[in-house]
Write a protein that holds these residues in place. Structure first.
Motif, PDB file in Angstrom:
ATOM      1  N   ARG A  63       0.836  -1.205   0.000  1.00  0.00           N
ATOM      2  CA  ARG A  63       0.000   0.000   0.000  1.00  0.00           C
ATOM      3  C   ARG A  63       0.868   1.250   0.000  1.00  0.00           C
ATOM      4  NH1 ARG A  63      -2.499   0.641   4.613  1.00  0.00           N
ATOM      5  NH2 ARG A  63      -3.905   2.232   3.781  1.00  0.00           N
ATOM      6  N   ALA A  78       2.477   1.736  -3.469  1.00  0.00           N
ATOM      7  CA  ALA A  78       1.430   2.140  -4.411  1.00  0.00           C
ATOM      8  C   ALA A  78       1.077   3.607  -4.205  1.00  0.00           C
ATOM      9  CB  ALA A  78       0.196   1.265  -4.238  1.00  0.00           C
ATOM     10  N   ALA A  79       0.992   4.041  -2.938  1.00  0.00           N
ATOM     11  CA  ALA A  79       0.690   5.444  -2.649  1.00  0.00           C
ATOM     12  C   ALA A  79       1.801   6.349  -3.180  1.00  0.00           C
ATOM     13  CB  ALA A  79       0.499   5.643  -1.150  1.00  0.00           C
ATOM     14  N   TRP A 135       1.670   6.474  -7.068  1.00  0.00           N
ATOM     15  CA  TRP A 135       0.527   7.270  -7.485  1.00  0.00           C
ATOM     16  C   TRP A 135       0.747   8.759  -7.203  1.00  0.00           C
ATOM     17  CZ3 TRP A 135      -3.002   6.804 -10.848  1.00  0.00           C
ATOM     18  CH2 TRP A 135      -4.190   7.545 -10.808  1.00  0.00           C
ATOM     19  N   SER A 136       1.488   9.049  -6.142  1.00  0.00           N
ATOM     20  CA  SER A 136       1.732  10.451  -5.772  1.00  0.00           C
ATOM     21  C   SER A 136       2.636  11.171  -6.771  1.00  0.00           C
ATOM     22  CB  SER A 136       2.365  10.526  -4.381  1.00  0.00           C
ATOM     23  OG  SER A 136       3.736  10.126  -4.416  1.00  0.00           O
ATOM     24  N   PRO A 147      -2.445  11.044  -3.608  1.00  0.00           N
ATOM     25  CA  PRO A 147      -2.688   9.734  -3.003  1.00  0.00           C
ATOM     26  C   PRO A 147      -3.835   9.777  -2.003  1.00  0.00           C
ATOM     27  CG  PRO A 147      -0.785  10.757  -1.985  1.00  0.00           C
ATOM     28  CD  PRO A 147      -1.202  11.664  -3.104  1.00  0.00           C
ATOM     29  N   SER A 148      -4.381   8.604  -1.707  1.00  0.00           N
ATOM     30  CA  SER A 148      -5.499   8.528  -0.769  1.00  0.00           C
ATOM     31  C   SER A 148      -5.056   8.808   0.656  1.00  0.00           C
ATOM     32  CB  SER A 148      -6.151   7.139  -0.849  1.00  0.00           C
ATOM     33  OG  SER A 148      -5.188   6.129  -0.563  1.00  0.00           O
ATOM     34  N   GLU A 180      -4.392   3.537  -7.342  1.00  0.00           N
ATOM     35  CA  GLU A 180      -3.626   2.804  -6.341  1.00  0.00           C
ATOM     36  C   GLU A 180      -3.985   1.322  -6.317  1.00  0.00           C
ATOM     37  OE1 GLU A 180      -2.961   4.828  -2.477  1.00  0.00           O
ATOM     38  OE2 GLU A 180      -3.967   6.544  -3.398  1.00  0.00           O
ATOM     39  N   ASP A 181      -5.255   0.991  -6.498  1.00  0.00           N
ATOM     40  CA  ASP A 181      -5.650  -0.419  -6.500  1.00  0.00           C
ATOM     41  C   ASP A 181      -5.003  -1.167  -7.665  1.00  0.00           C
ATOM     42  OD1 ASP A 181      -7.174  -0.110  -4.238  1.00  0.00           O
ATOM     43  OD2 ASP A 181      -9.065   0.177  -5.327  1.00  0.00           O
ATOM     44  N   ILE A 235      -1.370  -1.727  -6.861  1.00  0.00           N
ATOM     45  CA  ILE A 235      -1.230  -2.814  -5.893  1.00  0.00           C
ATOM     46  C   ILE A 235      -1.336  -4.164  -6.594  1.00  0.00           C
ATOM     47  CG2 ILE A 235      -2.370  -3.966  -3.952  1.00  0.00           C
ATOM     48  CD1 ILE A 235      -3.058  -1.174  -2.863  1.00  0.00           C
TER      49      ILE A 235
END
Length: 287
Positions: A186, A189-190, A193-194, A199-200, A246-247, A250
């Motif tokens: 996770r 992935a963050a 994505w960032s 990111p989340s 992000e999913d 992952i």
């Protein structure tokens, strides 16, 4: 002699024919139209005599001039092939750089490459070469294996992960499911994505960067811009091949998907591969 009957409404003489009280107006066709009609009949008769026209049981009449549209088409095709042969010979003898530097030869190669692309490459990359999920967009400047002429030629000729070609590109991303725990997955992935999106969870980015440097930088580079010589994609350009978010990252980190591209050299020949190379390079993203 009886008087001619004139229709009261139109003022036109009638023919004398009458059915249930309805009289027929005497409106003959204009003479010029009648003579034109006769002329078309004569033309049709002459055409049927001069050219193949009348169907028979197994063929048709040959006509006085012995004309054949199929024979004429074949002559045109033979002439076209003869005029193209010199260009094909030149392309076969030159490098892709020499072809690209010659305006006339480049134009011919692009036309030939576009035709070959529609038949062989469009099913995966799309008719406009814009790609799709799992299939690269060839119009942008993102290249897994390099976007210069030599690199594109090598990729087309030998393919990617194509077992039947000894010189094919080979690279596989490891499945990190057994190397990273779920939290680390996770985090990385963050971080990835960032690089192009928000990111989340911002708190995962910094530890994710360290996970990336420890596990991913060897192939993707410390700046995450990828390494074409290894087929490692640029992760910082907002172009996503296997899915974005992000999913999706992952899933790719945990159990990566690997595409396969056929080697086209044996199937199409070196000349057509060169034409495809120049065409793909000319789409706009060639380096």
């Amino acid at each position: 002699m009886s008087e001619k009957h004139i229709d009261e409404i139109s003022g036109v003489e009638t023919t004398g024919h009458e059915w249930d009280g309805i009289r027929e107006l005497n409106n003959p066709m204009p003479r010029w139209w009648v003579w034109t009609f006769y002329a078309t009949i004569l033309w049709a008769i002459g055409y049927a005599i001069a050219y193949p026209a009348i169907p028979m049981l197994t063929s048709a009449t040959k006509g006085y001039f012995g004309f054949s549209s199929r024979a004429e088409l074949q002559q045109d095709l033979d002439l076209a092939k003869a005029s193209q042969m010199k260009f094909h010979d030149m392309i076969a003898a030159k490098t892709v750089q020499e072809i690209d530097a010659d305006p006339a030869l480049r134009e011919f190669a692009i036309a030939g490459g576009a035709s070959a692309f529609k038949v062989n490459c469009a099913p995966c990359h799309g008719s406009g070469a814009s790609g799709g999920p799992g299939f690269p967009n060839l119009n942008d400047d993102d290249w897994l294996w390099g976007g210069d002429l030599d690199s594109i030629q090598t990729t087309i000729a030998h393919g990617v992960r194509f077992d039947s070609d000894a010189d094919t590109h080979v690279s596989e991303m490891p499945a990190f499911a057994d190397m990273l725990d779920k939290n680390q997955t996770r985090q990385v992935a963050a971080y990835v994505w960032s690089l192009t999106n928000k990111p989340s969870d911002e708190t995962l980015v910094e530890p994710g960067k360290q996970v990336f440097l420890d596990n991913c930088a060897a192939c993707h580079g410390e700046d995450a811009k990828g390494k074409p010589e290894m087929g490692a994609p640029d992760l910082a350009d907002a172009i996503w091949l296997k899915g974005k978010g992000e999913d999706a990252i992952i899933r790719q980190v945990t159990a990566p998907k690997h595409g396969v591209m056929p080697a086209w050299s044996a199937r199409l020949g070196d000349t057509t591969v060169k034409e495809l190379t120049v065409f793909v390079h000319a789409l706009g993203g060639g380096q």
